[in-house]
Write a protein that holds these residues in place. Structure first.
Motif, mmCIF file in Angstrom:
data_model
loop_
_atom_site.group_PDB
_atom_site.id
_atom_site.type_symbol
_atom_site.label_atom_id
_atom_site.label_comp_id
_atom_site.label_asym_id
_atom_site.label_seq_id
_atom_site.Cartn_x
_atom_site.Cartn_y
_atom_site.Cartn_z
ATOM 1 N N ILE A 1 0.832 -1.198 0.000
ATOM 2 C CA ILE A 1 0.000 0.000 0.000
ATOM 3 C C ILE A 1 0.873 1.256 0.000
ATOM 4 C CG2 ILE A 1 -1.849 1.226 1.241
ATOM 5 C CD1 ILE A 1 -2.745 -1.387 2.391
ATOM 6 N N VAL A 2 2.168 1.129 -0.110
ATOM 7 C CA VAL A 2 3.062 2.292 -0.082
ATOM 8 C C VAL A 2 2.976 3.052 -1.395
ATOM 9 C CG1 VAL A 2 4.656 1.322 1.574
ATOM 10 C CG2 VAL A 2 5.010 0.892 -0.837
ATOM 11 N N GLY A 3 3.522 4.243 -1.395
ATOM 12 C CA GLY A 3 3.509 5.067 -2.596
ATOM 13 C C GLY A 3 4.314 4.464 -3.730
ATOM 14 N N THR A 4 4.370 5.171 -4.835
ATOM 15 C CA THR A 4 5.039 4.660 -6.033
ATOM 16 C C THR A 4 6.551 4.537 -5.850
ATOM 17 O OG1 THR A 4 5.175 6.894 -6.913
ATOM 18 C CG2 THR A 4 3.286 5.546 -7.596
ATOM 19 N N ASN A 5 7.133 5.326 -4.958
ATOM 20 C CA ASN A 5 8.582 5.278 -4.775
ATOM 21 C C ASN A 5 9.035 4.046 -4.003
ATOM 22 O OD1 ASN A 5 8.804 7.673 -6.121
ATOM 23 N ND2 ASN A 5 8.806 8.914 -4.260
ATOM 24 N N GLY A 6 8.183 3.490 -3.160
ATOM 25 C CA GLY A 6 8.552 2.325 -2.379
ATOM 26 C C GLY A 6 9.567 2.659 -1.313
ATOM 27 N N PRO A 7 10.158 1.643 -0.694
ATOM 28 C CA PRO A 7 11.115 1.877 0.388
ATOM 29 C C PRO A 7 12.431 2.444 -0.143
ATOM 30 C CG PRO A 7 10.975 -0.450 -0.114
ATOM 31 C CD PRO A 7 9.927 0.230 -0.940
ATOM 32 N N THR A 8 13.048 3.253 0.673
ATOM 33 C CA THR A 8 14.333 3.848 0.299
ATOM 34 C C THR A 8 15.454 2.840 0.554
ATOM 35 O OG1 THR A 8 14.746 4.706 2.521
ATOM 36 C CG2 THR A 8 13.525 6.146 0.982
ATOM 37 N N PRO A 9 16.605 3.039 -0.094
ATOM 38 C CA PRO A 9 17.743 2.161 0.185
ATOM 39 C C PRO A 9 18.130 2.149 1.665
ATOM 40 C CG PRO A 9 18.129 3.361 -1.827
ATOM 41 C CD PRO A 9 16.872 3.936 -1.216
ATOM 42 N N LYS A 10 18.042 3.295 2.321
ATOM 43 C CA LYS A 10 18.379 3.372 3.744
ATOM 44 C C LYS A 10 17.430 2.486 4.568
ATOM 45 C CE LYS A 10 19.126 6.783 7.393
ATOM 46 N NZ LYS A 10 19.068 8.198 7.739
ATOM 47 N N LEU B 1 19.561 -8.300 -2.101
ATOM 48 C CA LEU B 1 18.266 -8.897 -2.436
ATOM 49 C C LEU B 1 17.107 -7.902 -2.321
ATOM 50 C CD1 LEU B 1 18.717 -12.463 -0.936
ATOM 51 C CD2 LEU B 1 18.948 -11.746 -3.315
ATOM 52 N N PRO B 2 16.926 -7.210 -1.188
ATOM 53 C CA PRO B 2 15.844 -6.225 -1.164
ATOM 54 C C PRO B 2 16.102 -5.048 -2.105
ATOM 55 C CG PRO B 2 17.023 -6.211 0.928
ATOM 56 C CD PRO B 2 17.547 -7.353 0.135
ATOM 57 N N MET B 3 17.360 -4.708 -2.319
ATOM 58 C CA MET B 3 17.662 -3.605 -3.246
ATOM 59 C C MET B 3 17.245 -3.969 -4.666
ATOM 60 S SD MET B 3 18.776 -0.985 -1.659
ATOM 61 C CE MET B 3 19.660 -0.011 -2.860
ATOM 62 N N LYS B 4 17.505 -5.218 -5.082
ATOM 63 C CA LYS B 4 17.082 -5.670 -6.407
ATOM 64 C C LYS B 4 15.567 -5.681 -6.503
ATOM 65 C CE LYS B 4 20.969 -8.542 -7.786
ATOM 66 N NZ LYS B 4 21.443 -9.895 -8.070
ATOM 67 N N ALA B 5 14.908 -6.212 -5.467
ATOM 68 C CA ALA B 5 13.449 -6.316 -5.477
ATOM 69 C C ALA B 5 12.790 -4.948 -5.550
ATOM 70 C CB ALA B 5 12.974 -7.060 -4.238
ATOM 71 N N ALA B 6 13.413 -3.945 -4.948
ATOM 72 C CA ALA B 6 12.839 -2.593 -4.945
ATOM 73 C C ALA B 6 13.256 -1.775 -6.163
ATOM 74 C CB ALA B 6 13.246 -1.861 -3.667
ATOM 75 N N GLY B 7 14.111 -2.330 -7.011
ATOM 76 C CA GLY B 7 14.530 -1.613 -8.211
ATOM 77 C C GLY B 7 15.631 -0.597 -7.996
ATOM 78 N N HIS B 8 16.321 -0.674 -6.864
ATOM 79 C CA HIS B 8 17.390 0.277 -6.548
ATOM 80 C C HIS B 8 18.773 -0.262 -6.863
ATOM 81 C CE1 HIS B 8 14.709 2.945 -4.444
ATOM 82 N NE2 HIS B 8 14.372 2.020 -3.568
ATOM 83 N N TYR B 9 18.883 -1.475 -7.352
ATOM 84 C CA TYR B 9 20.174 -2.152 -7.412
ATOM 85 C C TYR B 9 21.212 -1.447 -8.283
ATOM 86 C CZ TYR B 9 23.539 -5.919 -7.287
ATOM 87 O OH TYR B 9 24.672 -6.645 -7.088
ATOM 88 N N ASP B 10 20.832 -0.967 -9.466
ATOM 89 C CA ASP B 10 21.823 -0.331 -10.345
ATOM 90 C C ASP B 10 22.433 0.903 -9.703
ATOM 91 O OD1 ASP B 10 21.524 -2.250 -12.284
ATOM 92 O OD2 ASP B 10 19.996 -1.132 -13.374
ATOM 93 N N ASP B 11 21.614 1.723 -9.044
ATOM 94 C CA ASP B 11 22.142 2.895 -8.349
ATOM 95 C C ASP B 11 22.994 2.472 -7.161
ATOM 96 O OD1 ASP B 11 20.737 4.507 -10.085
ATOM 97 O OD2 ASP B 11 18.999 4.667 -8.758
#
Length: 139
Positions: A24-33, A48-58
């Motif tokens: 139910i979170v916003g479009t940005n999802g959880p932050t890397p921190k 693993l959570p970074m990949k799942a959240a789409g933050h992995y490349d950064d």
């Protein structure tokens, strides 16, 4: 663990964690921190959570990494198949496959893997020392 326990151990908001779990979170999802805080009590590699959240490349561009996929080599050296090795280091087979496919693991994840591999050995050594010293005082 319950959501409250994870939130307590991670030092994050239980209500936000509940919203996240229910998607139910916003479009940005959880932050890397936020994901970094969650990875420790959940005992999962930060990748693993970074990949799942789409933050992995950064994420991977700013972190010290091991530039070779050593996990298949390590698994081979231990004569484990994927299921055995995943169990040995406390991951699911799917999580292990994700990590084995990665050519850049963080130094923190490599350390976590080695700690889980040698935890039983270290515990045995500690109990062995305890037995030795307790036996020595009875002489």
């Amino acid at each position: 663990m319950s959501i409250r326990q994870v939130a307590l151990y991670a030092g994050v908001s239980g209500s936000y964690l509940s919203l996240l779990e229910r998607q139910i979170v916003g479009t940005n999802g959880p932050t890397p921190k936020f994901l970094k805080k969650l990875s420790k009590p959940l005992d999962v590699p930060y990748e693993l959570p970074m990949k799942a959240a789409g933050h992995y490349d950064d994420f991977i561009s700013g972190v010290e990494t091991v530039p070779v996929s050593f996990l298949p080599l390590l698994r081979f050296a231990l004569l484990d198949d994927q299921e055995q090795f995943a169990e040995r280091i406390g991951l699911s087979v799917a999580e292990l496959r994700d990590l084995e496919a990665s050519t850049e693991l963080t130094a923190e994840t490599v350390s976590m893997i080695f700690n889980s591999l040698f935890a039983k050995h270290l515990a045995f050594k500690a109990s062995e020392k305890e037995m030795f010293f307790s036996g020595a005082t009875n002489i």
